[in-house]
Every structure is written in structure tokens, then in C-alpha cells.
Design an enzyme around this catalytic site. Sequence first.
Site, PDB file in Angstrom:
ATOM      1  N   ARG A 247      -2.594 -11.701  -1.959  1.00 52.60           N
ATOM      2  CA  ARG A 247      -2.108 -11.094  -0.701  1.00 52.60           C
ATOM      3  C   ARG A 247      -2.309 -12.072   0.464  1.00 52.60           C
ATOM      4  NH1 ARG A 247      -1.437  -8.345  -4.216  1.00 52.60           N
ATOM      5  NH2 ARG A 247       0.544  -9.363  -3.848  1.00 52.60           N
TER       6      ARG A 247
ATOM      7  N   ASN B  23      -2.229  -2.762   8.663  1.00 51.29           N
ATOM      8  CA  ASN B  23      -1.935  -3.977   7.903  1.00 51.29           C
ATOM      9  C   ASN B  23      -3.096  -4.952   7.955  1.00 51.29           C
ATOM     10  OD1 ASN B  23       0.503  -2.795   7.527  1.00 51.29           O
ATOM     11  ND2 ASN B  23       1.605  -4.039   9.017  1.00 51.29           N
ATOM     12  N   VAL B  24      -3.257  -5.670   6.859  1.00 54.63           N
ATOM     13  CA  VAL B  24      -4.352  -6.631   6.772  1.00 54.63           C
ATOM     14  C   VAL B  24      -3.845  -8.060   6.967  1.00 54.63           C
ATOM     15  CG1 VAL B  24      -5.867  -5.116   5.445  1.00 54.63           C
ATOM     16  CG2 VAL B  24      -4.203  -6.522   4.216  1.00 54.63           C
TER      17      VAL B  24
ATOM     18  N   HIS C 154      -7.821  -1.106   8.893  1.00 45.77           N
ATOM     19  CA  HIS C 154      -8.092  -1.267   7.453  1.00 45.77           C
ATOM     20  C   HIS C 154      -8.631  -2.663   7.119  1.00 45.77           C
ATOM     21  CE1 HIS C 154      -5.210   2.262   6.234  1.00 45.77           C
ATOM     22  NE2 HIS C 154      -6.300   2.668   6.844  1.00 45.77           N
TER      23      HIS C 154
ATOM     24  N   CYS D 291     -20.240  -9.464   3.506  1.00 43.85           N
ATOM     25  CA  CYS D 291     -21.313  -9.378   2.506  1.00 43.85           C
ATOM     26  C   CYS D 291     -21.721  -7.915   2.387  1.00 43.85           C
ATOM     27  CB  CYS D 291     -22.510 -10.225   2.934  1.00 43.85           C
ATOM     28  SG  CYS D 291     -23.919 -10.018   1.826  1.00 43.85           S
TER      29      CYS D 291
ATOM     30  N   CYS E 209     -25.776  -7.569   3.077  1.00 40.37           N
ATOM     31  CA  CYS E 209     -26.419  -7.610   4.400  1.00 40.37           C
ATOM     32  C   CYS E 209     -25.471  -7.287   5.553  1.00 40.37           C
ATOM     33  CB  CYS E 209     -27.072  -8.982   4.622  1.00 40.37           C
ATOM     34  SG  CYS E 209     -25.904 -10.301   5.011  1.00 40.37           S
TER      35      CYS E 209
ATOM     36  N   CYS F 184     -27.346 -14.378   3.910  1.00 40.41           N
ATOM     37  CA  CYS F 184     -28.482 -13.934   3.066  1.00 40.41           C
ATOM     38  C   CYS F 184     -28.499 -14.612   1.695  1.00 40.41           C
ATOM     39  CB  CYS F 184     -28.468 -12.411   2.907  1.00 40.41           C
ATOM     40  SG  CYS F 184     -27.189 -11.790   1.795  1.00 40.41           S
TER      41      CYS F 184
ATOM     42  N   ASN G 115      10.936   4.197  11.658  1.00 37.29           N
ATOM     43  CA  ASN G 115      10.675   3.882  10.245  1.00 37.29           C
ATOM     44  C   ASN G 115      12.011   3.751   9.518  1.00 37.29           C
ATOM     45  OD1 ASN G 115       8.474   3.499   8.382  1.00 37.29           O
ATOM     46  ND2 ASN G 115       9.154   5.336   7.308  1.00 37.29           N
ATOM     47  N   LEU G 116      11.952   3.053   8.396  1.00 35.13           N
ATOM     48  CA  LEU G 116      13.176   2.862   7.622  1.00 35.13           C
ATOM     49  C   LEU G 116      13.795   4.190   7.225  1.00 35.13           C
ATOM     50  CD1 LEU G 116      14.971   0.720   6.272  1.00 35.13           C
ATOM     51  CD2 LEU G 116      13.525   0.897   4.246  1.00 35.13           C
TER      52      LEU G 116
HETATM   53  N1  APR Z   1      11.469  -1.342   8.426  1.00 33.04           N
HETATM   54  C1  APR Z   1      10.827  -0.185   8.748  1.00 33.04           C
HETATM   55  N2  APR Z   1      10.154   0.539   7.841  1.00 33.04           N
HETATM   56  C2  APR Z   1      10.128   0.083   6.582  1.00 33.04           C
HETATM   57  C3  APR Z   1      10.767  -1.106   6.185  1.00 33.04           C
HETATM   58  C4  APR Z   1      11.465  -1.829   7.176  1.00 33.04           C
HETATM   59  N3  APR Z   1      12.100  -2.962   6.898  1.00 33.04           N
HETATM   60  N4  APR Z   1      10.567  -1.280   4.847  1.00 33.04           N
HETATM   61  C5  APR Z   1       9.831  -0.238   4.444  1.00 33.04           C
HETATM   62  N5  APR Z   1       9.570   0.592   5.477  1.00 33.04           N
HETATM   63  C6  APR Z   1       8.824   1.844   5.474  1.00 33.04           C
HETATM   64  C7  APR Z   1       8.947   2.628   4.174  1.00 33.04           C
HETATM   65  O1  APR Z   1      10.089   3.464   4.223  1.00 33.04           O
HETATM   66  C8  APR Z   1       7.647   3.402   4.145  1.00 33.04           C
HETATM   67  O2  APR Z   1       7.786   4.656   4.800  1.00 33.04           O
HETATM   68  O3  APR Z   1       7.459   1.526   5.592  1.00 33.04           O
HETATM   69  C9  APR Z   1       6.675   2.514   4.952  1.00 33.04           C
HETATM   70  C10 APR Z   1       5.647   1.792   4.090  1.00 33.04           C
HETATM   71  O4  APR Z   1       4.825   2.731   3.480  1.00 33.04           O
HETATM   72  P1  APR Z   1       3.604   2.335   2.537  1.00 33.04           P
HETATM   73  O5  APR Z   1       4.040   1.347   1.506  1.00 33.04           O
HETATM   74  O6  APR Z   1       3.000   3.600   2.072  1.00 33.04           O
HETATM   75  O7  APR Z   1       2.612   1.538   3.525  1.00 33.04           O
HETATM   76  P2  APR Z   1       1.608   2.112   4.609  1.00 33.04           P
HETATM   77  O8  APR Z   1       2.082   3.405   5.164  1.00 33.04           O
HETATM   78  O9  APR Z   1       1.309   1.021   5.552  1.00 33.04           O
HETATM   79  O10 APR Z   1       0.318   2.386   3.709  1.00 33.04           O
HETATM   80  C11 APR Z   1      -0.847   2.856   4.327  1.00 33.04           C
HETATM   81  O11 APR Z   1      -2.036   2.708   2.276  1.00 33.04           O
HETATM   82  O12 APR Z   1      -2.416   1.601   0.317  1.00 33.04           O
HETATM   83  C12 APR Z   1      -2.896   1.832   1.572  1.00 33.04           C
HETATM   84  O13 APR Z   1      -4.442   0.601   2.800  1.00 33.04           O
HETATM   85  C13 APR Z   1      -3.090   0.588   2.403  1.00 33.04           C
HETATM   86  O14 APR Z   1      -2.772   0.300   4.789  1.00 33.04           O
HETATM   87  C14 APR Z   1      -2.191   0.808   3.594  1.00 33.04           C
HETATM   88  C15 APR Z   1      -2.054   2.332   3.637  1.00 33.04           C
END
Ligand code: APR
Length: 231
Positions: free
Chosen positions: A56, A89-90, A106, A114, A117, A136, A198-199
Site C-alpha cells: 500500500r 485514508n492512509v 485511521h 511501537c 512503548c 525501546c 460520491n460516485l
Molecule cells: N469518485 C468518488 N467516489 C468514488 C470513486 C470516485 N472516482 N471511486 C469509488 N468511489 C466511492 C465508492 O462508490 C464507495 O462508495 O468511494 C467509496 C469507497 O468506499 P470504501 O472502499 O468502502 O472505502 P472507505 O469508505 O474509505 O472505507 C472506510 O474502511 O476498510 C476500512 O479503514 C478502511 O478507511 C477505510 C474504511
Amino acid sequence: MAKIVILTGAGISAESGIRTFRASDGLWEEHRIDDVATPEGFSRDPALVHEFYNARRAAARVAQPNAAHLALAELEADARYDVLIVTQNVDDLHERAGSQNVIHMHGSLFGALCHACGHRWPAPEVMTATDSCPACRRTATRPDIVWFGEMPYQMERIVAALEDADLFVSIGTSGNVYPAAGFVQGATEAGVETLELNLEPSTGTQLFDTSHHGPATQIVPQWVRERLARA
Ligand code: APR
């Protein structure tokens, strides 16, 4: 200044080439959450977990911020807006786009922790199960990532900012993982206006005052342009 709290998830980085979690080609199709994203999985097989996050980290390093990350940095730079990005996001694409006020709830791929410690330091490109803690010296290093069953970072600050916001925006997250998935309810209860970008409709899409659906690189810059064009 209008106070805007923006929650981001994997969808904002998807068009930078970073895989999301829950798509049909997402990370959780290939890897079991229990194996790579829980403290128990790490205790069972730390090498496997390091391998997962090393991959990743390598993917995040070569990715570039996209138009959505850049638009949010532009919004923050406008003196009329007080912007806080709370990201699940990481990766570091918000920072590389120029955003300064970012909470990684996250954790981060670029941090090492660690678990003996509590010391934190910058993660090397490749972490291994035999790395020792620089403080440590014990062999107990893990990626500084919040796993399932662990408490996300800076929750008090996030909740306070949410309750004090004028607008809450959720971008690119499926709304499956709490506490982030509950932010929209918290904001609504505090009388804060809510917007989803969102998408596709997320799990909690009906909880938002307004939703726009489409790729982040289109709908986020469009929303920012509209905000910046306001008198
Ligand atoms: N533009 C906008 N939205 C998008 C796009 C895009 N190009 N591509 C995908 N998506 C949307 C998807 O439709 C979905 O709803 O982004 C969302 C991604 O969802 P997840 O894969 O579930 O990711 P996320 O919501 O960030 O997950 C939350 O889950 O696994 C854990 O710790 C991890 O931080 C993460 C947390």
C-alpha cells in the site's frame, strides 16, 4: 469564515490509482480484513500484515494528487473558509495537494508505531516483523494504522469541529465503517448542513441534505468552483 468539515474516504484517491476497499476489484476482495486489518491478525502473522502495508505504501508513493485533492486545498487557501479535512485514508495525497489542516483518523502509511512503548517514527519504505523500536529497542513495530477494533485518532477534536461546523461534506466513502459513518447523523443533530459527494449513493445517502453523484475529479472541483464563485 464558514467552517467546513470534510470527511474523505478511499473514493477521493481512486482516480489517483489507489484501490478502494469495497469495490468488486477492491482490497477486501483479495485480503481478509481479519488477517490484515486487526490487531489479532497482526499478532498471528506480522510478516503478512507488513507485506500488505508495504505494498500500500509503495502504491501511495507513486500516486499523485488528483483534481479533487487539489480543489480541496484551493478551498482551504481561500480566506473565507475554515476547512478541516478528516480523512480515513492512509495515503498523503491531501498533504501533497497542499491541504494543511488534515486529520488522519485511521493513521498513516508513512508512520511506524511501537506497540510495546507507544513511540512513533517515520516508516521506512519497507517495514518487517524484525524491525526494532528506535526508542525501546523491542521488536514490536507496526504500521501506524488504526485497525478494526481500535479507536480512531483525534475523535474529540473531530466531534468538536463537527458540532461547530456550518457545513459537513462527505467525499468518496461508502459509509460502512463507524465512527466515520455516523458523522452525518452527529452533524445533523447539531443542526449542521450536510452534503455527500460520491460516485454512487453511499449506505447512508438518505441522511444527507444534498447528494451529488459522480467521479470525485469532476464533482469535487465543480462544488469548490461554486463555493469560490459566491460573493
Ligand atoms: N469518485 C468518488 N467516489 C468514488 C470513486 C470516485 N472516482 N471511486 C469509488 N468511489 C466511492 C465508492 O462508490 C464507495 O462508495 O468511494 C467509496 C469507497 O468506499 P470504501 O472502499 O468502502 O472505502 P472507505 O469508505 O474509505 O472505507 C472506510 O474502511 O476498510 C476500512 O479503514 C478502511 O478507511 C477505510 C474504511
